[in-house]
Enzyme design. Structure first.
Site, PDB file in Angstrom:
ATOM      1  N   ALA A 180       1.024  -1.318   0.084  1.00 45.67           N
ATOM      2  CA  ALA A 180       0.117   0.109  -0.461  1.00 45.67           C
ATOM      3  C   ALA A 180       1.126   1.534  -0.238  1.00 45.67           C
ATOM      4  O   ALA A 180       1.442   0.886   0.064  1.00 45.67           O
ATOM      5  CB  ALA A 180      -1.005  -0.131   1.143  1.00 45.67           C
ATOM      6  N   LYS A 181       0.418   2.578  -0.261  1.00 40.35           N
ATOM      7  CA  LYS A 181       1.233   3.899  -0.419  1.00 40.35           C
ATOM      8  C   LYS A 181       0.394   5.089  -0.558  1.00 40.35           C
ATOM      9  O   LYS A 181      -1.029   4.928  -0.893  1.00 40.35           O
ATOM     10  CB  LYS A 181       1.845   3.441  -1.261  1.00 40.35           C
ATOM     11  CG  LYS A 181       2.711   5.168  -1.390  1.00 40.35           C
ATOM     12  CD  LYS A 181       4.279   3.910  -0.786  1.00 40.35           C
ATOM     13  CE  LYS A 181       5.257   5.553  -0.848  1.00 40.35           C
ATOM     14  NZ  LYS A 181       7.027   4.247  -0.265  1.00 40.35           N
TER      15      LYS A 181
END
Ligand code: NAD
Length: 425
Positions: A114-115
């Protein structure tokens, strides 16, 4: 049947997402029967775009764009940093989330990728405005983050204070102190010893081990580092402590050189006290062009994406590139470096020290039992060395670059998990 591309990302071949897709295409032929799942890697499971309105100190209201992308959650909750930068785009956040999927799997950490990011220049905000921005962003993405859902961490222009505000905001919203919702927190709030230094330490370990495998010693090696944040300064510091000569440094303000070696500790202190790297007395300011022409044994791009371009790859004079940043080398540059026998330790391994100690922090938060710095550094060293050995062995077996080898290991793990879980419903 081939699936059409995603309508919500621009079809720009230079974009980080397109760069990532090209990397996936390179690994696909090596995935055996798991190739039937490869399309999974070419899209994000979930991307959230949010509006962040804040009250400015001057009484006006400002709006900012924020994102959180969860690329793949097959192997565990999402994990990846949050970036505050004026150039943040949905495309960049998606690519960074995908690289987190690959990185976590390459290191065998029990996470998906994720980011997050906010399109803002944090230096243009007061401390109060920055806190309000962080808190509103956290509330907006609060729907999809959580200690067992998705765990943010620091990235470009975010730090332990920002993680503390994120943790507090999430905790207030759920009505209980949830230290495990973010990592990279201050030690006083459930942070881990060694986390701040971990990314730089991992970069140093990756360089040391690869140099050894190539037959040269870190001691006496000439090193050039692009990016001199708190994080990457640590790598430069460890190189120097191991006897390497750090001859060139660059940050957002400019570049410096000293053929006799830069006193990295003194330079770090100078910058920490508000000085400009380019005005540091122990080195001479040079141009961007001169920086990329410095002769070195090890080059560490540790600032942003797309730095090692095709043109720079043709002229750079080094033996080993260790990617401290995410996505610093374009695929075309990768091919040129390969043809020139310049070894590249890819970002998904080289800068994985940070997420590895983030994992330790998350485990410590869950068990409320904290480890010593020596235990953390020992475990980090073991995980990094084992991951590197596996990548070198896969690169020899498949006769591919270290990057493709890391992708083969990681994508096989991700797609095997995908296949075992099956499709819902
Ligand atoms: P940071 O904000 O601490 O440091 C960034 C450094 O890059 C600064 O020294 C800045 O001056 C320099 N810089 C910025 N723009 C530049 C330019 N155009 N030319 C030259 N230098 C420039 O950020 P960071 O957390 O160290 O992140 C740097 C890279 O490392 C990013 O690609 C990030 O995704 C990656 N990364 C960070 C972590 C982490 O734990 N923070 C972990 C893994 C990877």
């Amino acid at each position: 049947m081939s699936t059409p591309g995603l309508s919500y990302v621009p079809n720009n071949p230079q974009s980080p997402w397109q760069m990532y897709l090209q990397q996936v295409d390179r690994v696909a032929p090596h995935l055996g029967h798991l190739q039937r799942w490869v399309e999974t890697l070419k899209r994000c499971k979930r991307v959230l775009a949010v509006d962040i309105p804040i009250n400015k100190d001057d009484g006006t209201v400002a709006h900012f764009e924020g994102f959180r992308a969860q690329h793949n959650l097959s192997r565990g909750p999402g994990k990846g940093g949050v970036r505050f930068h004026p150039d943040v785009t949905i495309d960049e956040v998606m690519a960074l989330s995908a690289w987190m999927t690959v990185k976590n799997a390459a290191l065998n950490l029990p996470y998906g990728g994720a980011k997050g990011g906010v399109r803002v220049d944090p230096k243009a905000l007061t401390r109060g405005e920055l806190e309000r921005l962080t808190r509103r962003y956290t509330s907006e993405i609060g729907l999809i983050i959580g200690p067992d859902k998705d765990i943010p961490a620091p990235d470009v222009n975010t730090n332990d204070q920002i993680m503390a505000w994120m943790m507090d905001t999430y905790s207030m919203n759920v009505g209980a102190t949830a230290t495990g919702v973010v990592t990279g927190k201050p030690i006083a709030l459930g942070g881990s010893l060694g986390r701040r230094e971990a990314t730089g330490r991992g970069v140093y370990i990756a360089a040391r081990e690869t140099a050894r495998a190539m037959g040269f010693d870190i001691s006496g090696a000439r090193v050039v580092v692009q990016g001199f944040g708190n994080v990457r300064g640590i790598a430069a510091k460890l190189f120097r402590a191991a006897g390497a000569v750090v001859v060139g440094l660059q940050d957002a303000n400019g570049s410096v050189v000293n053929e006799a070696g830069i006193d990295v500790d003194a330079a770090l202190d100078y910058v920490a006290l508000g000085g400009k790297l380019t005005e540091f007395k122990g080195a001479t300011q040079i141009t961007e062009g001169e920086f990329w022409a410095i002769k070195s044994d090890i080059f560490v791009p540790a600032a942003l994406e797309n730095q090692l371009t095709e043109a720079r790859a043709k002229t750079i004079s080094t033996r080993l590139v260790v990617e401290g940043a995410n996505g610093p080398t374009t695929p075309a540059a990768d091919d040129i470096l390969h043809d020139r026998n310049i070894i590249v330790v890819p970002d998904v391994i080289a800068n994985a020290g940070g997420v590895t100690v983030s994992y330790f922090e998350w485990v410590q938060d869950f068990s409320s039992f904290f480890w010593t710095e020596a235990e953390i550094n020992d475990r980090l060293e073991r995980i990094m060395v084992e991951a590197l050995k596996a990548v070198v062995a896969a690169s020899e077996k498949h006769k591919v670059s270290l990057r493709t080898a890391a992708f083969i290991i990681a994508c096989t793990r991700v797609l095997a998990a995908r296949e075992l879980r099956g499709l819902y419903p």
